[in-house]
Design an enzyme around this catalytic site. Sequence first.
Site, PDB file in Angstrom:
ATOM      1  N   LYS A   1      25.133  27.101   9.699  1.00  0.00           N
ATOM      2  CA  LYS A   1      26.015  26.181   9.962  1.00  0.00           C
ATOM      3  C   LYS A   1      26.959  26.025  11.369  1.00  0.00           C
ATOM      4  O   LYS A   1      27.514  27.575  10.964  1.00  0.00           O
ATOM      5  CB  LYS A   1      27.855  25.701   8.897  1.00  0.00           C
ATOM      6  CG  LYS A   1      28.572  24.341   8.978  1.00  0.00           C
ATOM      7  CD  LYS A   1      30.050  24.463   8.163  1.00  0.00           C
ATOM      8  CE  LYS A   1      30.230  23.340   8.037  1.00  0.00           C
ATOM      9  NZ  LYS A   1      31.897  23.027   7.050  1.00  0.00           N
TER      10      LYS A   1
ATOM     11  N   SER B   1      33.983  21.184   1.316  1.00  0.00           N
ATOM     12  CA  SER B   1      32.876  20.687   2.244  1.00  0.00           C
ATOM     13  C   SER B   1      31.475  21.980   1.937  1.00  0.00           C
ATOM     14  O   SER B   1      30.445  21.673   2.953  1.00  0.00           O
ATOM     15  CB  SER B   1      33.208  21.734   3.847  1.00  0.00           C
ATOM     16  OG  SER B   1      33.827  20.397   4.057  1.00  0.00           O
TER      17      SER B   1
ATOM     18  N   SER C   1      32.031  18.870   5.285  1.00  0.00           N
ATOM     19  CA  SER C   1      31.034  18.219   6.522  1.00  0.00           C
ATOM     20  C   SER C   1      30.142  19.367   6.639  1.00  0.00           C
ATOM     21  O   SER C   1      29.417  19.148   7.521  1.00  0.00           O
ATOM     22  CB  SER C   1      32.338  19.387   7.264  1.00  0.00           C
ATOM     23  OG  SER C   1      32.640  20.274   7.064  1.00  0.00           O
TER      24      SER C   1
END
Lengths: 485, 540
Positions: free
Chosen positions: B98, B204, B180
């Site tokens: 990420k 997330s 996210s």
Amino acid sequence: MNAPGEYEAVIGLEVHAQLLTETKLFCGCATSFGAEPNTRVCPVCLGLPGALPALNQRAVELAVRACLALGGEVQLSSVFARKQYFYADLPKGYQLSQHDRPLSLGGGIDFSVDGAPRRAPLTRIHLEEDAGKSVHGAQGQSLVDLNRAGTPLIEIVTEPALGSSVEAAAALRELRSILLTLEVNDGRMAEGSLRCDANVSVRPVGSTELGTRSELKNLNSMRFVQRAIDVEIARQVQVLRAGGRVVQETRAFDPETGTTRSLRGKEESHDYRYFADPDLPPLVLTAAGLAAAREALPALPSEVRARWQREHGLSRQASETLSAHPALIGFFEAALAAAPSVAVKLANFILTEVLRGAAEQGLSMSFRVTPAQVADLVLAVEARQVSGKQAKEIFQVLEADEAGQSVAQVIAARGLRLVADDGALSALVAEVLAAHPSQVAAYRKGNHAVLGYLVGQLMRRSSGQADPRRASELLKAALESETGS
Amino acid sequence: MAPHRAAPHEGAPQGDHDAPRDGASQAARALRERVARGDVSAEQVVSEALERIDAHAELGAFLHVARGAAQDQARAVDAKRRAGEPLGALAGVPVAVKDSLVTRDAPTTAGSRILTRTGELQSAWRPPYDAHVVERLRASDAILIGKTNLDELAMGSSSEHSAFFPVKNPWDLTRSPGGSSGGSAASVSAALTPLSLGSDTGGSIRQPAAFCGVVGLKPSYGRVSRYGLVAFASSLDVVGPFARDVRDAALLFDVIAGHDPRDQTSARAPSAPTAEALERLTLQDLEGLRVGLPREHYEAELHPEVRAALNRLQAALTEAGATVVETRLPSTRYAVASYYVIATAEASSNLSRFDGVRFGLRAEPSGGDLHALYAETRGRGFGAEVKRRILLGTYALSAGYYDAYYRRAQAARRAITAELEAALEQVDVLLTPTAPEPAFRLGERTRDPLAMYLTDLLTLPASLAGLPAISLPCGFTGASQEHLALPIGCQLIGRRLREPELLRAARLVELLLDLPGEPAPALGGRPAQQGEALTTQPTT
């Protein structure tokens, strides 16, 4: 020393002291002073995204030491909060500082003013990190140096309980020597490693309510602390006398003009939006750890002074000066160990001679002679091997000497000795009396002050080697015996 | 068997786990073994993974692909193998990271223009250091193949708030992959990489795992170092793995978990290895597992097919010998409010460092002062959702409001934590849906932030309590005229720092469900067949 007239001043101090750690409060960067800008930085103290603080345990130890020595109640759990504001030299946009749960509550600084004991009670002591430095250039350009960002500080906050600039300065001096003795801080106000802000207010004498205060910044020497407070007290009294009101504000002292000027008012003060830093768990200490830290505390300047006065008969003033710096305490104590019988003379010799050539550099002081040399010298005077005047000459030789000669070596090399034998001295007495008939006559008419002059003449004729005390006795005897004849 | 088949590559053999091509679609465990044996070179694995990433660029899963660096790493792994040196636990396995995790000298934007020099992705910030988990990946000989797309600064539940481009759901390109960590979920779901790392603040990892039909583990708070994770909400942020099955998730978890002195919220207790114990489990081990169903989570407005999938799972668990009981968590109703006060308060503070002075975007109006620099930089650098949260959080911490908001939110958090911990004294795990509904359509929620916030309801309690929680696929919706078949996720919540137990339970559920392990289609508009999503195979 109250404010003039019907007003009295109330002063509180906020002192920031950099802790003498090798590394910063929350990262491994060196804390060294004077490095090239932005070379003592890492992701943590630069506030880079993703970086996290890790508390420096050594900083905690030093802070705890200061709290204990100042009689504070060290809290077993204290909390770092984020004090939030935007500024270019504050990398994270917040300063990590202990807010509503500080490291220590209470305590006090015991000091004296003209021999009278005073106490500045402490509100609190807490740990926090320093900001970086902004340098504002000529063309409206600003440069930021983050070497200092993250340096560990303790903030020591006194109650508003000091009555004059003299008290404030004396309290600060005592605090400084305590922190120096603890090896917690290097006491360098000019370099900013010890910084003092003063909260100053005035009120009618007899009132118990505090007046509106102003906070004075930029007090970077003991002298400025005292002067700025005096100037500010006078300003506030003037405002009140003119029927005005003192406004709460932050003011800066300008040593050039000797005035204070407003930096920002209360309405411009920040809402710091304090909250407990979620990156740092509470700082937890153990009672056992605190007990061990208390055991390990060195003797404080006040304890050393009391002992010198009690056991060695030193004056208050001499002991205060000699205890102002730990290196000086160490110097005197070492000399004292070598010559305990002449403590007061040692003290005087150090105050008048040694201190002139000593240079203070933070926690260390450089002396050009050793305590042993000073002890030998004072003992030589005491044994009347050399005169006091000769001792000063020998001292100058020792100070300039690179080879580290002993006192005995210098005496021998220079042929210095004290002529104390009555036969030799009597001849000199006779010479002096013969050479100065008018002074002799004056003495015999009752002007005894000329004796000093005659002793001086004798010393000159002896090339300074006569024992002045014995010479004086013999001169006096001769002057008076011939009067009687 | 469900009919969902990946079409990962034209002509690629399907479902053949030993095929030399298409390494990325294999389990990381198998891939690592084949690399270690020399059956396939790490370099070849990386080349194939890069091909797949390029072939599925329309997913928007990656912000940066580390072509050269990944190939260099692969060659280094191959050299190590040839030299007979011991290989790490993830040798040769491509892992997507990420983009809110910093990577040394490599682009890192956290999905925000504020971490670029010019506002463009090409001018991304290159941090001078690696996040702790990135160091761990390197030490395990994993291949860092690229940085995945996300909601800006990890704020969002749809990955549409990326400042650059949205991520699409590999099961249906008109839908959100969740957020996210949408890019990380999509990368694993579409078999671009076998593994990826995400971060979870309020869901997330888990919600995108559910939306994308993969496994996503949010470890206990403090189990994985946050050092180098661009902070959203410090007291909630956790880094965790995505994988296509529980065992692979455990493998990656074992690599990243453990104490790190640079993160003082990191747990001191060593992390017990989890992966190996999972290999020996059989369905018989479900016997005696105590599963709690928090009533409040089921009282939420659930999509009927989500509810049905959970009901089937509960029945199967009971049938397999597990004890399924209802539990109560009455304070759950405060979770959304508590979370959005605490998370935004911390975020408002954490984002103060994005000021244009030291890194990233610097928007300097001519003749302006320092405040103009801040206003211009932050005004241009942050997107609307980030600004909204900064404003909310700043308000919550302001003088006069702190007690009413932040302090009360903390009290609610403590109550929620106490209830969850008490419930977990009675049962081994709590079972809930991960999200109230399957993946929603792109654009469907962005107009109504509050509705978006409410979709986090089911994942927030474990975040607030710092408990480990995992989302794993538990079925699919039926395909219809309206939409393709979409994955449904279930969430298991375990005891703090007891990831071995949680992963054990998750593996047992996985064995019980026996869903096909193939990656998502990664193609839009391809009609999926209607199929029974859940096949239970009670032990015989």
